[in-house]
Design a protein around this motif. Sequence first.
Motif, short mmCIF file in Angstrom:
data_model
loop_
_atom_site.label_atom_id
_atom_site.label_comp_id
_atom_site.label_asym_id
_atom_site.label_seq_id
_atom_site.Cartn_x
_atom_site.Cartn_y
_atom_site.Cartn_z
N SER A 157 -26.41 24.89 58.62
CA SER A 157 -26.86 25.43 59.91
C SER A 157 -28.39 25.99 59.63
O SER A 157 -29.28 25.76 60.59
N SER A 158 -28.73 26.73 58.86
CA SER A 158 -30.07 27.36 58.56
C SER A 158 -30.96 26.29 58.28
O SER A 158 -32.28 26.45 58.81
N ASN A 159 -30.52 25.31 57.44
CA ASN A 159 -31.48 24.10 57.16
C ASN A 159 -31.87 23.58 58.63
O ASN A 159 -32.91 23.03 58.99
N VAL A 160 -30.83 23.27 59.31
CA VAL A 160 -31.11 22.69 60.72
C VAL A 160 -32.27 23.47 61.38
O VAL A 160 -33.18 22.84 62.10
N LEU A 161 -31.63 24.71 61.65
CA LEU A 161 -32.77 25.66 62.27
C LEU A 161 -34.10 25.56 61.87
O LEU A 161 -35.10 25.38 62.71
N LEU A 162 -34.40 25.56 60.57
CA LEU A 162 -35.63 25.51 59.99
C LEU A 162 -36.31 24.15 60.28
O LEU A 162 -37.70 24.30 60.53
N LYS A 163 -35.63 23.21 60.23
CA LYS A 163 -36.19 22.00 60.68
C LYS A 163 -36.68 21.90 62.10
O LYS A 163 -37.59 21.25 62.40
N VAL A 164 -35.93 22.42 62.94
CA VAL A 164 -36.21 22.44 64.40
C VAL A 164 -37.57 23.15 64.57
O VAL A 164 -38.43 23.09 65.25
N VAL A 165 -37.42 24.50 63.94
CA VAL A 165 -38.50 25.43 64.00
C VAL A 165 -39.64 24.75 63.69
O VAL A 165 -40.64 24.49 64.47
N LYS A 166 -39.78 23.98 62.40
CA LYS A 166 -40.91 23.25 62.29
C LYS A 166 -41.52 22.09 63.26
O LYS A 166 -42.48 21.82 63.44
N GLU A 198 -27.95 26.39 69.80
CA GLU A 198 -26.59 26.02 69.55
C GLU A 198 -26.52 26.26 68.04
O GLU A 198 -25.23 26.74 67.68
N ASN A 199 -27.35 25.97 67.07
CA ASN A 199 -27.47 25.99 65.78
C ASN A 199 -27.25 27.54 65.35
O ASN A 199 -26.62 27.98 64.58
N THR A 200 -28.13 28.43 66.16
CA THR A 200 -28.06 29.80 65.99
C THR A 200 -27.06 30.47 66.26
O THR A 200 -26.46 31.29 65.29
N VAL A 201 -26.14 30.02 67.38
CA VAL A 201 -25.29 30.56 67.45
C VAL A 201 -23.92 30.21 66.64
O VAL A 201 -23.31 31.05 66.06
N GLU A 245 -30.71 39.00 65.70
CA GLU A 245 -32.24 38.78 66.01
C GLU A 245 -32.72 37.66 66.14
O GLU A 245 -33.36 37.03 67.10
N ALA A 246 -32.17 36.45 65.53
CA ALA A 246 -32.52 34.98 65.44
C ALA A 246 -32.04 34.43 66.66
O ALA A 246 -32.48 33.73 67.32
N LEU A 247 -30.58 34.82 67.08
CA LEU A 247 -29.94 34.45 68.51
C LEU A 247 -30.87 34.82 69.57
O LEU A 247 -31.17 34.18 70.43
N GLU A 248 -31.43 36.39 69.48
CA GLU A 248 -32.04 36.76 70.53
C GLU A 248 -33.31 35.89 70.71
O GLU A 248 -33.77 35.66 71.73
#
Length: 111
Positions: A100-109, A76-79, A7-10
């Motif tokens: 990877s999840s930490n990077v994703l959260l920081k990008v989202v922020k 890329e990090n979600t993949v 779901e996160a990837l989508e």
Amino acid sequence: MIKRGDEALELSEDLEKAFAANNSLSAEDRKKLERLEKIVKKIRSDLGGDDDGKAVQTDDENTPLTMGNAFQVLRENTVKLVDIMKKSTRYSVSAVAIESSNVLLKVVKFL
């Protein structure tokens, strides 16, 4: 966890396409971004991780993150996260997946 990862990837792919088409985020896209954040936080929690306190950077650490490449980094990090989760068991702790999840959260922020 794999369902959440898919779901996160989508969501990340939808957001990247929406930004590429409009060069901005609609109210619906912002809701998708919030949903993505909740999913990734749950994944990170299930993996046993927490915030690492590092700032988000691209491959070149001197290049600041821009809106354009933020969506690319997000996808890329979600993949990467989904691939790692599919290769590990539910009883293993993957430092790479947590990172990877930490990077994703920081990008989202950032977005």
